[in-house]
Design an enzyme around this catalytic site. Structure first.
Site, short mmCIF file in Angstrom:
data_model
loop_
_atom_site.label_atom_id
_atom_site.label_comp_id
_atom_site.label_asym_id
_atom_site.label_seq_id
_atom_site.Cartn_x
_atom_site.Cartn_y
_atom_site.Cartn_z
N ASP A 8 0.95 -0.99 0.24
CA ASP A 8 0.08 -0.01 0.09
C ASP A 8 0.51 1.36 -0.37
O ASP A 8 2.25 0.69 -0.54
CB ASP A 8 -1.41 0.12 1.65
CG ASP A 8 -0.51 -0.22 2.43
OD1 ASP A 8 0.50 0.45 2.69
OD2 ASP A 8 -1.01 -0.05 3.51
N CYS A 65 3.40 -3.21 3.99
CA CYS A 65 2.60 -1.74 4.11
C CYS A 65 3.47 -0.78 5.48
O CYS A 65 4.59 -1.40 5.33
CB CYS A 65 1.41 -2.49 4.71
SG CYS A 65 1.05 -3.41 6.12
N THR A 67 3.29 -1.23 8.78
CA THR A 67 3.34 -2.14 9.81
C THR A 67 3.44 -3.55 9.32
O THR A 67 4.12 -4.32 9.96
CB THR A 67 2.39 -1.91 11.01
OG1 THR A 67 0.85 -2.48 10.18
CG2 THR A 67 2.05 -1.16 12.23
N HIS A 98 9.21 -23.69 9.61
CA HIS A 98 8.68 -24.96 10.42
C HIS A 98 7.34 -24.89 9.59
O HIS A 98 6.45 -25.80 9.75
CB HIS A 98 8.85 -24.28 11.54
CG HIS A 98 9.94 -24.87 12.08
ND1 HIS A 98 10.34 -24.48 13.88
CD2 HIS A 98 11.52 -25.31 11.91
CE1 HIS A 98 11.71 -24.95 14.32
NE2 HIS A 98 12.40 -25.19 13.07
N HIS A 133 7.11 -30.75 11.13
CA HIS A 133 6.40 -29.68 10.88
C HIS A 133 5.34 -29.57 9.12
O HIS A 133 4.09 -29.34 10.21
CB HIS A 133 7.27 -28.73 10.22
CG HIS A 133 8.12 -28.05 11.43
ND1 HIS A 133 8.16 -28.15 12.28
CD2 HIS A 133 10.49 -29.07 11.33
CE1 HIS A 133 9.63 -27.68 12.93
NE2 HIS A 133 10.45 -28.04 11.97
C1 RB5 Z 1 -1.94 2.97 6.42
O1 RB5 Z 1 -2.45 4.25 7.33
C2 RB5 Z 1 -1.62 1.29 7.78
O2 RB5 Z 1 -2.42 1.46 8.50
C3 RB5 Z 1 -0.79 0.51 6.71
O3 RB5 Z 1 -0.11 0.97 6.27
C4 RB5 Z 1 -1.13 -0.61 7.87
O4 RB5 Z 1 -0.05 0.06 8.97
C5 RB5 Z 1 -1.94 -1.55 8.09
O5 RB5 Z 1 -1.92 -2.35 8.71
#
Ligand code: RB5
Length: 148
Positions: A8, A65, A67, A98, A133
């Site tokens: 994203d 993304c 996080t 695993h 596994h």
């Molecule tokens: C976008 O702001 C953020 O929420 C997305 O990139 C991600 O971290 C979502 O889990």
């Protein structure tokens, strides 16, 4: 080995970095975006990558993304996907050995490009160990089939 990759708006820089790594490694890839200046929704990128993996159009997927969390949650909703959110090299190796993970998720707001490259390199090069596994993964697959 063919890989589908997507991010994203929060993961564009690391996605581009990983694409140059894939080119260096001579790994075939398909880039599913985003080509975005504005905010987009991570499921719109995670789900097409996951679909390509389960349909056998690619062998593995890589998602980035902010996080890595949203991407991994979305990808793991697709039956047959085992997506790991990884921010260290130990886990990159272990989750292939695993868990036989077929998608890797990372967060650009969590790690830098150098570590991301190392994680991808290890994750792509580490084989599944099988053995005990395999039995554990089969339990997940059976659950998916029963709850179809
Ligand atoms: C976008 O702001 C953020 O929420 C997305 O990139 C991600 O971290 C979502 O889990």
């Amino acid at each position: 080995m063919k890989v589908a990759i997507a991010s994203d708006h929060g993961g564009i820089t690391i996605r581009k970095e990983i694409i140059s790594l894939l080119e260096e490694m001579k790994v075939e890839y398909v880039d599913l975006g985003c080509e975005c200046d504005t905010s987009v929704d991570y499921p719109d990128y995670a789900l097409p990558v996951a679909e390509k993996v389960v349909k056998g159009e690619v062998d593995r997927g890589i998602l980035v993304c902010g996080t890595g969390i949203g991407m991994s949650i979305a990808a793991n909703k697709v039956k047959g996907i085992r997506c790991a959110l990884v921010h260290d090299t130990f886990s990159a190796k272990a989750t292939r050995e695993h868990n036989n993970t077929n998608i890797l998720a990372m967060g650009e707001r969590v790690i830098g490009p150098g570590l991301a490259r190392e994680i991808v390199r290890i994750w792509l090069n580490t084989p599944f160990e099988g053995g005990r596994h395999e039995k554990r993964i089969n339990k997940i697959t059976s659950y998916e089939l029963i709850h179809d």
